[in-house]
Design a protein around this motif. Structure first.
Motif, PDB file in Angstrom:
ATOM      1  N   GLU A 151      63.253  93.038  38.321  1.00 37.13           N
ATOM      2  CA  GLU A 151      62.000  93.619  37.859  1.00 37.13           C
ATOM      3  C   GLU A 151      61.125  92.567  37.198  1.00 37.13           C
ATOM      4  N   LEU A 152      61.722  91.739  36.338  1.00 40.12           N
ATOM      5  CA  LEU A 152      60.958  90.704  35.646  1.00 40.12           C
ATOM      6  C   LEU A 152      60.515  89.620  36.619  1.00 40.12           C
ATOM      7  N   TRP A 153      61.404  89.215  37.510  1.00 40.73           N
ATOM      8  CA  TRP A 153      61.044  88.194  38.502  1.00 40.73           C
ATOM      9  C   TRP A 153      59.868  88.675  39.350  1.00 40.73           C
ATOM     10  N   LEU A 154      59.912  89.918  39.755  1.00 38.70           N
ATOM     11  CA  LEU A 154      58.843  90.489  40.569  1.00 38.70           C
ATOM     12  C   LEU A 154      57.525  90.521  39.793  1.00 38.70           C
ATOM     13  N   ALA A 155      57.609  90.853  38.501  1.00 40.64           N
ATOM     14  CA  ALA A 155      56.401  90.912  37.673  1.00 40.64           C
ATOM     15  C   ALA A 155      55.766  89.539  37.507  1.00 40.64           C
ATOM     16  N   VAL A 156      56.596  88.507  37.487  1.00 44.79           N
ATOM     17  CA  VAL A 156      56.093  87.151  37.279  1.00 44.79           C
ATOM     18  C   VAL A 156      55.701  86.477  38.591  1.00 44.79           C
ATOM     19  N   MET A 157      56.549  86.624  39.600  1.00 47.60           N
ATOM     20  CA  MET A 157      56.375  85.869  40.848  1.00 47.60           C
ATOM     21  C   MET A 157      55.762  86.682  41.987  1.00 47.60           C
ATOM     22  N   GLY A 158      55.745  88.014  41.851  1.00 45.13           N
ATOM     23  CA  GLY A 158      55.156  88.838  42.894  1.00 45.13           C
ATOM     24  C   GLY A 158      56.040  89.055  44.098  1.00 45.13           C
ATOM     25  N   GLU A 159      57.311  88.665  44.007  1.00 42.84           N
ATOM     26  CA  GLU A 159      58.252  88.856  45.115  1.00 42.84           C
ATOM     27  C   GLU A 159      59.666  88.953  44.555  1.00 42.84           C
ATOM     28  N   ASN A 160      60.555  89.512  45.351  1.00 45.08           N
ATOM     29  CA  ASN A 160      61.949  89.656  44.947  1.00 45.08           C
ATOM     30  C   ASN A 160      62.837  89.019  46.012  1.00 45.08           C
ATOM     31  N   PRO A 161      63.408  87.852  45.741  1.00 45.55           N
ATOM     32  CA  PRO A 161      64.214  87.148  46.738  1.00 45.55           C
ATOM     33  C   PRO A 161      65.649  87.630  46.848  1.00 45.55           C
ATOM     34  N   SER A 162      66.053  88.605  46.041  1.00 41.63           N
ATOM     35  CA  SER A 162      67.459  88.988  45.917  1.00 41.63           C
ATOM     36  C   SER A 162      68.017  89.618  47.187  1.00 41.63           C
ATOM     37  N   ASP A 179      63.350  77.031  41.948  1.00 45.58           N
ATOM     38  CA  ASP A 179      62.709  78.356  41.860  1.00 45.58           C
ATOM     39  C   ASP A 179      62.609  78.790  40.400  1.00 45.58           C
ATOM     40  N   CYS A 180      63.662  78.545  39.624  1.00 45.27           N
ATOM     41  CA  CYS A 180      63.662  78.939  38.213  1.00 45.27           C
ATOM     42  C   CYS A 180      62.608  78.157  37.432  1.00 45.27           C
ATOM     43  N   GLN A 181      62.423  76.898  37.758  1.00 47.35           N
ATOM     44  CA  GLN A 181      61.393  76.109  37.079  1.00 47.35           C
ATOM     45  C   GLN A 181      59.999  76.656  37.389  1.00 47.35           C
ATOM     46  N   ARG A 182      59.777  77.067  38.624  1.00 43.65           N
ATOM     47  CA  ARG A 182      58.483  77.669  38.979  1.00 43.65           C
ATOM     48  C   ARG A 182      58.291  79.005  38.265  1.00 43.65           C
ATOM     49  N   PHE A 183      59.376  79.770  38.162  1.00 45.98           N
ATOM     50  CA  PHE A 183      59.323  81.041  37.441  1.00 45.98           C
ATOM     51  C   PHE A 183      58.943  80.811  35.973  1.00 45.98           C
ATOM     52  N   ILE A 184      59.590  79.835  35.331  1.00 49.19           N
ATOM     53  CA  ILE A 184      59.323  79.559  33.919  1.00 49.19           C
ATOM     54  C   ILE A 184      57.890  79.079  33.723  1.00 49.19           C
ATOM     55  N   THR A 185      57.409  78.221  34.611  1.00 53.63           N
ATOM     56  CA  THR A 185      56.025  77.747  34.518  1.00 53.63           C
ATOM     57  C   THR A 185      55.048  78.910  34.577  1.00 53.63           C
ATOM     58  N   GLN A 186      55.285  79.829  35.516  1.00 49.01           N
ATOM     59  CA  GLN A 186      54.409  80.988  35.661  1.00 49.01           C
ATOM     60  C   GLN A 186      54.535  81.929  34.467  1.00 49.01           C
ATOM     61  N   LEU A 187      55.759  82.121  33.971  1.00 52.56           N
ATOM     62  CA  LEU A 187      55.994  82.973  32.805  1.00 52.56           C
ATOM     63  C   LEU A 187      55.250  82.426  31.589  1.00 52.56           C
ATOM     64  N   ASN A 188      55.306  81.119  31.397  1.00 52.84           N
ATOM     65  CA  ASN A 188      54.603  80.494  30.280  1.00 52.84           C
ATOM     66  C   ASN A 188      53.096  80.695  30.380  1.00 52.84           C
ATOM     67  N   GLN A 189      52.572  80.583  31.592  1.00 50.10           N
ATOM     68  CA  GLN A 189      51.136  80.769  31.787  1.00 50.10           C
ATOM     69  C   GLN A 189      50.720  82.213  31.504  1.00 50.10           C
ATOM     70  N   LEU A 190      51.553  83.165  31.913  1.00 48.98           N
ATOM     71  CA  LEU A 190      51.213  84.574  31.745  1.00 48.98           C
ATOM     72  C   LEU A 190      51.343  85.040  30.297  1.00 48.98           C
ATOM     73  N   THR A 191      52.265  84.448  29.558  1.00 46.69           N
ATOM     74  CA  THR A 191      52.529  84.913  28.197  1.00 46.69           C
ATOM     75  C   THR A 191      51.912  84.021  27.123  1.00 46.69           C
ATOM     76  N   GLY A 192      51.577  82.791  27.474  1.00 47.87           N
ATOM     77  CA  GLY A 192      51.100  81.853  26.470  1.00 47.87           C
ATOM     78  C   GLY A 192      52.205  81.328  25.579  1.00 47.87           C
ATOM     79  N   LYS A 193      53.466  81.587  25.947  1.00 47.32           N
ATOM     80  CA  LYS A 193      54.622  81.121  25.192  1.00 47.32           C
ATOM     81  C   LYS A 193      55.240  79.920  25.900  1.00 47.32           C
ATOM     82  N   THR A 194      56.291  79.365  25.297  1.00 46.59           N
ATOM     83  CA  THR A 194      56.990  78.230  25.910  1.00 46.59           C
ATOM     84  C   THR A 194      58.455  78.587  26.102  1.00 46.59           C
TER      85      THR A 194
END
Length: 252
Positions: A151-162, A179-194
């Motif tokens: 659910e979280l991956w889909l919310a961040v990346m727009g797809e579910n690879p599972s 893939d996880c590094q791209r997820f974290i980069t996108q998560l940081n951009q969406l939340t403004g957190k690190t």
């Protein structure tokens, strides 16, 4: 265990509680009567307290289920919701984040010094690359309460690879380190957190229960079935997160 107990919601809907379904996860929050587990008995004691009945022993810290600093009917509601749906109860040491409508919790881990690697608790359940045991000291940090869900991956990346789908509360899989590094980069951009991946030492310290560790063989128990899905009990598929007992820090 109590069976065939009915509660009526404010909407007039009858809610049955039956046998094993009355038990949520081991932990502090919600364990009002301090018997080591969260059950319908804690709901009863909490209601008795709110009605003014004498209810020794009573733990106010554990009774503040929603973490708002007070004990109220809202805590009863949250506790019942958790018992019905197996929800992860909030804790005093958790911080919640929301991204594109999906919330996830991080657990605060107090730093400390521990022995990392093939310690005696693990017995023969070790590999050569876990030797030798060595001392590690860590500062405070926070870590995800569960695996990253689909659910979280889909919310961040727009797809579910599972591969194992059907319930978005299952952990995401079929992803690489990149893939996880791209997820974290996108998560940081969406939340403004690190956010970042934990180090191996941070992961192991948290899995062992941090400074609350009770020296279990596995993360939260000496009995693997209580805390983990694995080849012997999983049916060769993944399962929704937080459906086994947490460890001493409330991590699943």
């Amino acid at each position: 265990l109590i069976s065939n107990i009915l509660f009526t919601t404010t909407e007039g809907i009858e809610i049955p509680f039956a046998d094993e379904e009355c038990i949520v996860k081991k932990g502090l929050i919600g364990d009002v009567n301090e018997d080591g587990q969260v059950t319908i008995g804690d709901v009863t004691k909490l209601i008795d307290y709110l009605l003014g009945s004498e209810v020794p022993p009573f733990n106010r810290h554990n009774a503040d289920v929603n973490g708002d600093g007070a004990v109220s009917i809202g805590d009863v509601t949250e506790l019942i919701d958790a018992l019905l749906g197996g929800a992860v109860l909030p804790g005093k040491d958790t911080e919640e984040f929301t991204v594109n409508g999906v919330s996830f919790s991080m657990v605060k881990v107090q730093g400390g010094t521990f022995m990392m690697g093939a310690t005696p608790e693990q017995g023969n359940e070790v590999r050569d690359n876990e030797k030798p045991v060595h001392q590690v000291t860590l500062s405070d940090y926070i870590i995800g309460q569960t695996e990253v869900t689909q659910e979280l991956w889909l919310a961040v990346m727009g797809e579910n690879p599972s591969h194992h789908t059907g319930d978005l509360k299952r952990p995401v899989e079929q992803v690489s380190w990149e893939d996880c590094q791209r997820f974290i980069t996108q998560l940081n951009q969406l939340t403004g957190k690190t956010f970042r991946l934990p180090t191996e030492a941070e992961w192991e310290y948290a899995a062992r229960g941090g400074n609350k560790s009770e020296g279990y063989m596995f993360a939260g128990s000496n009995v693997m079935d209580l805390v983990a899905w694995y080849n012997a009990n999983s049916g060769n598929t993944t399962h929704p997160v937080a459906t086994k007992a947490p460890n001493e820090l409330g991590l699943y």
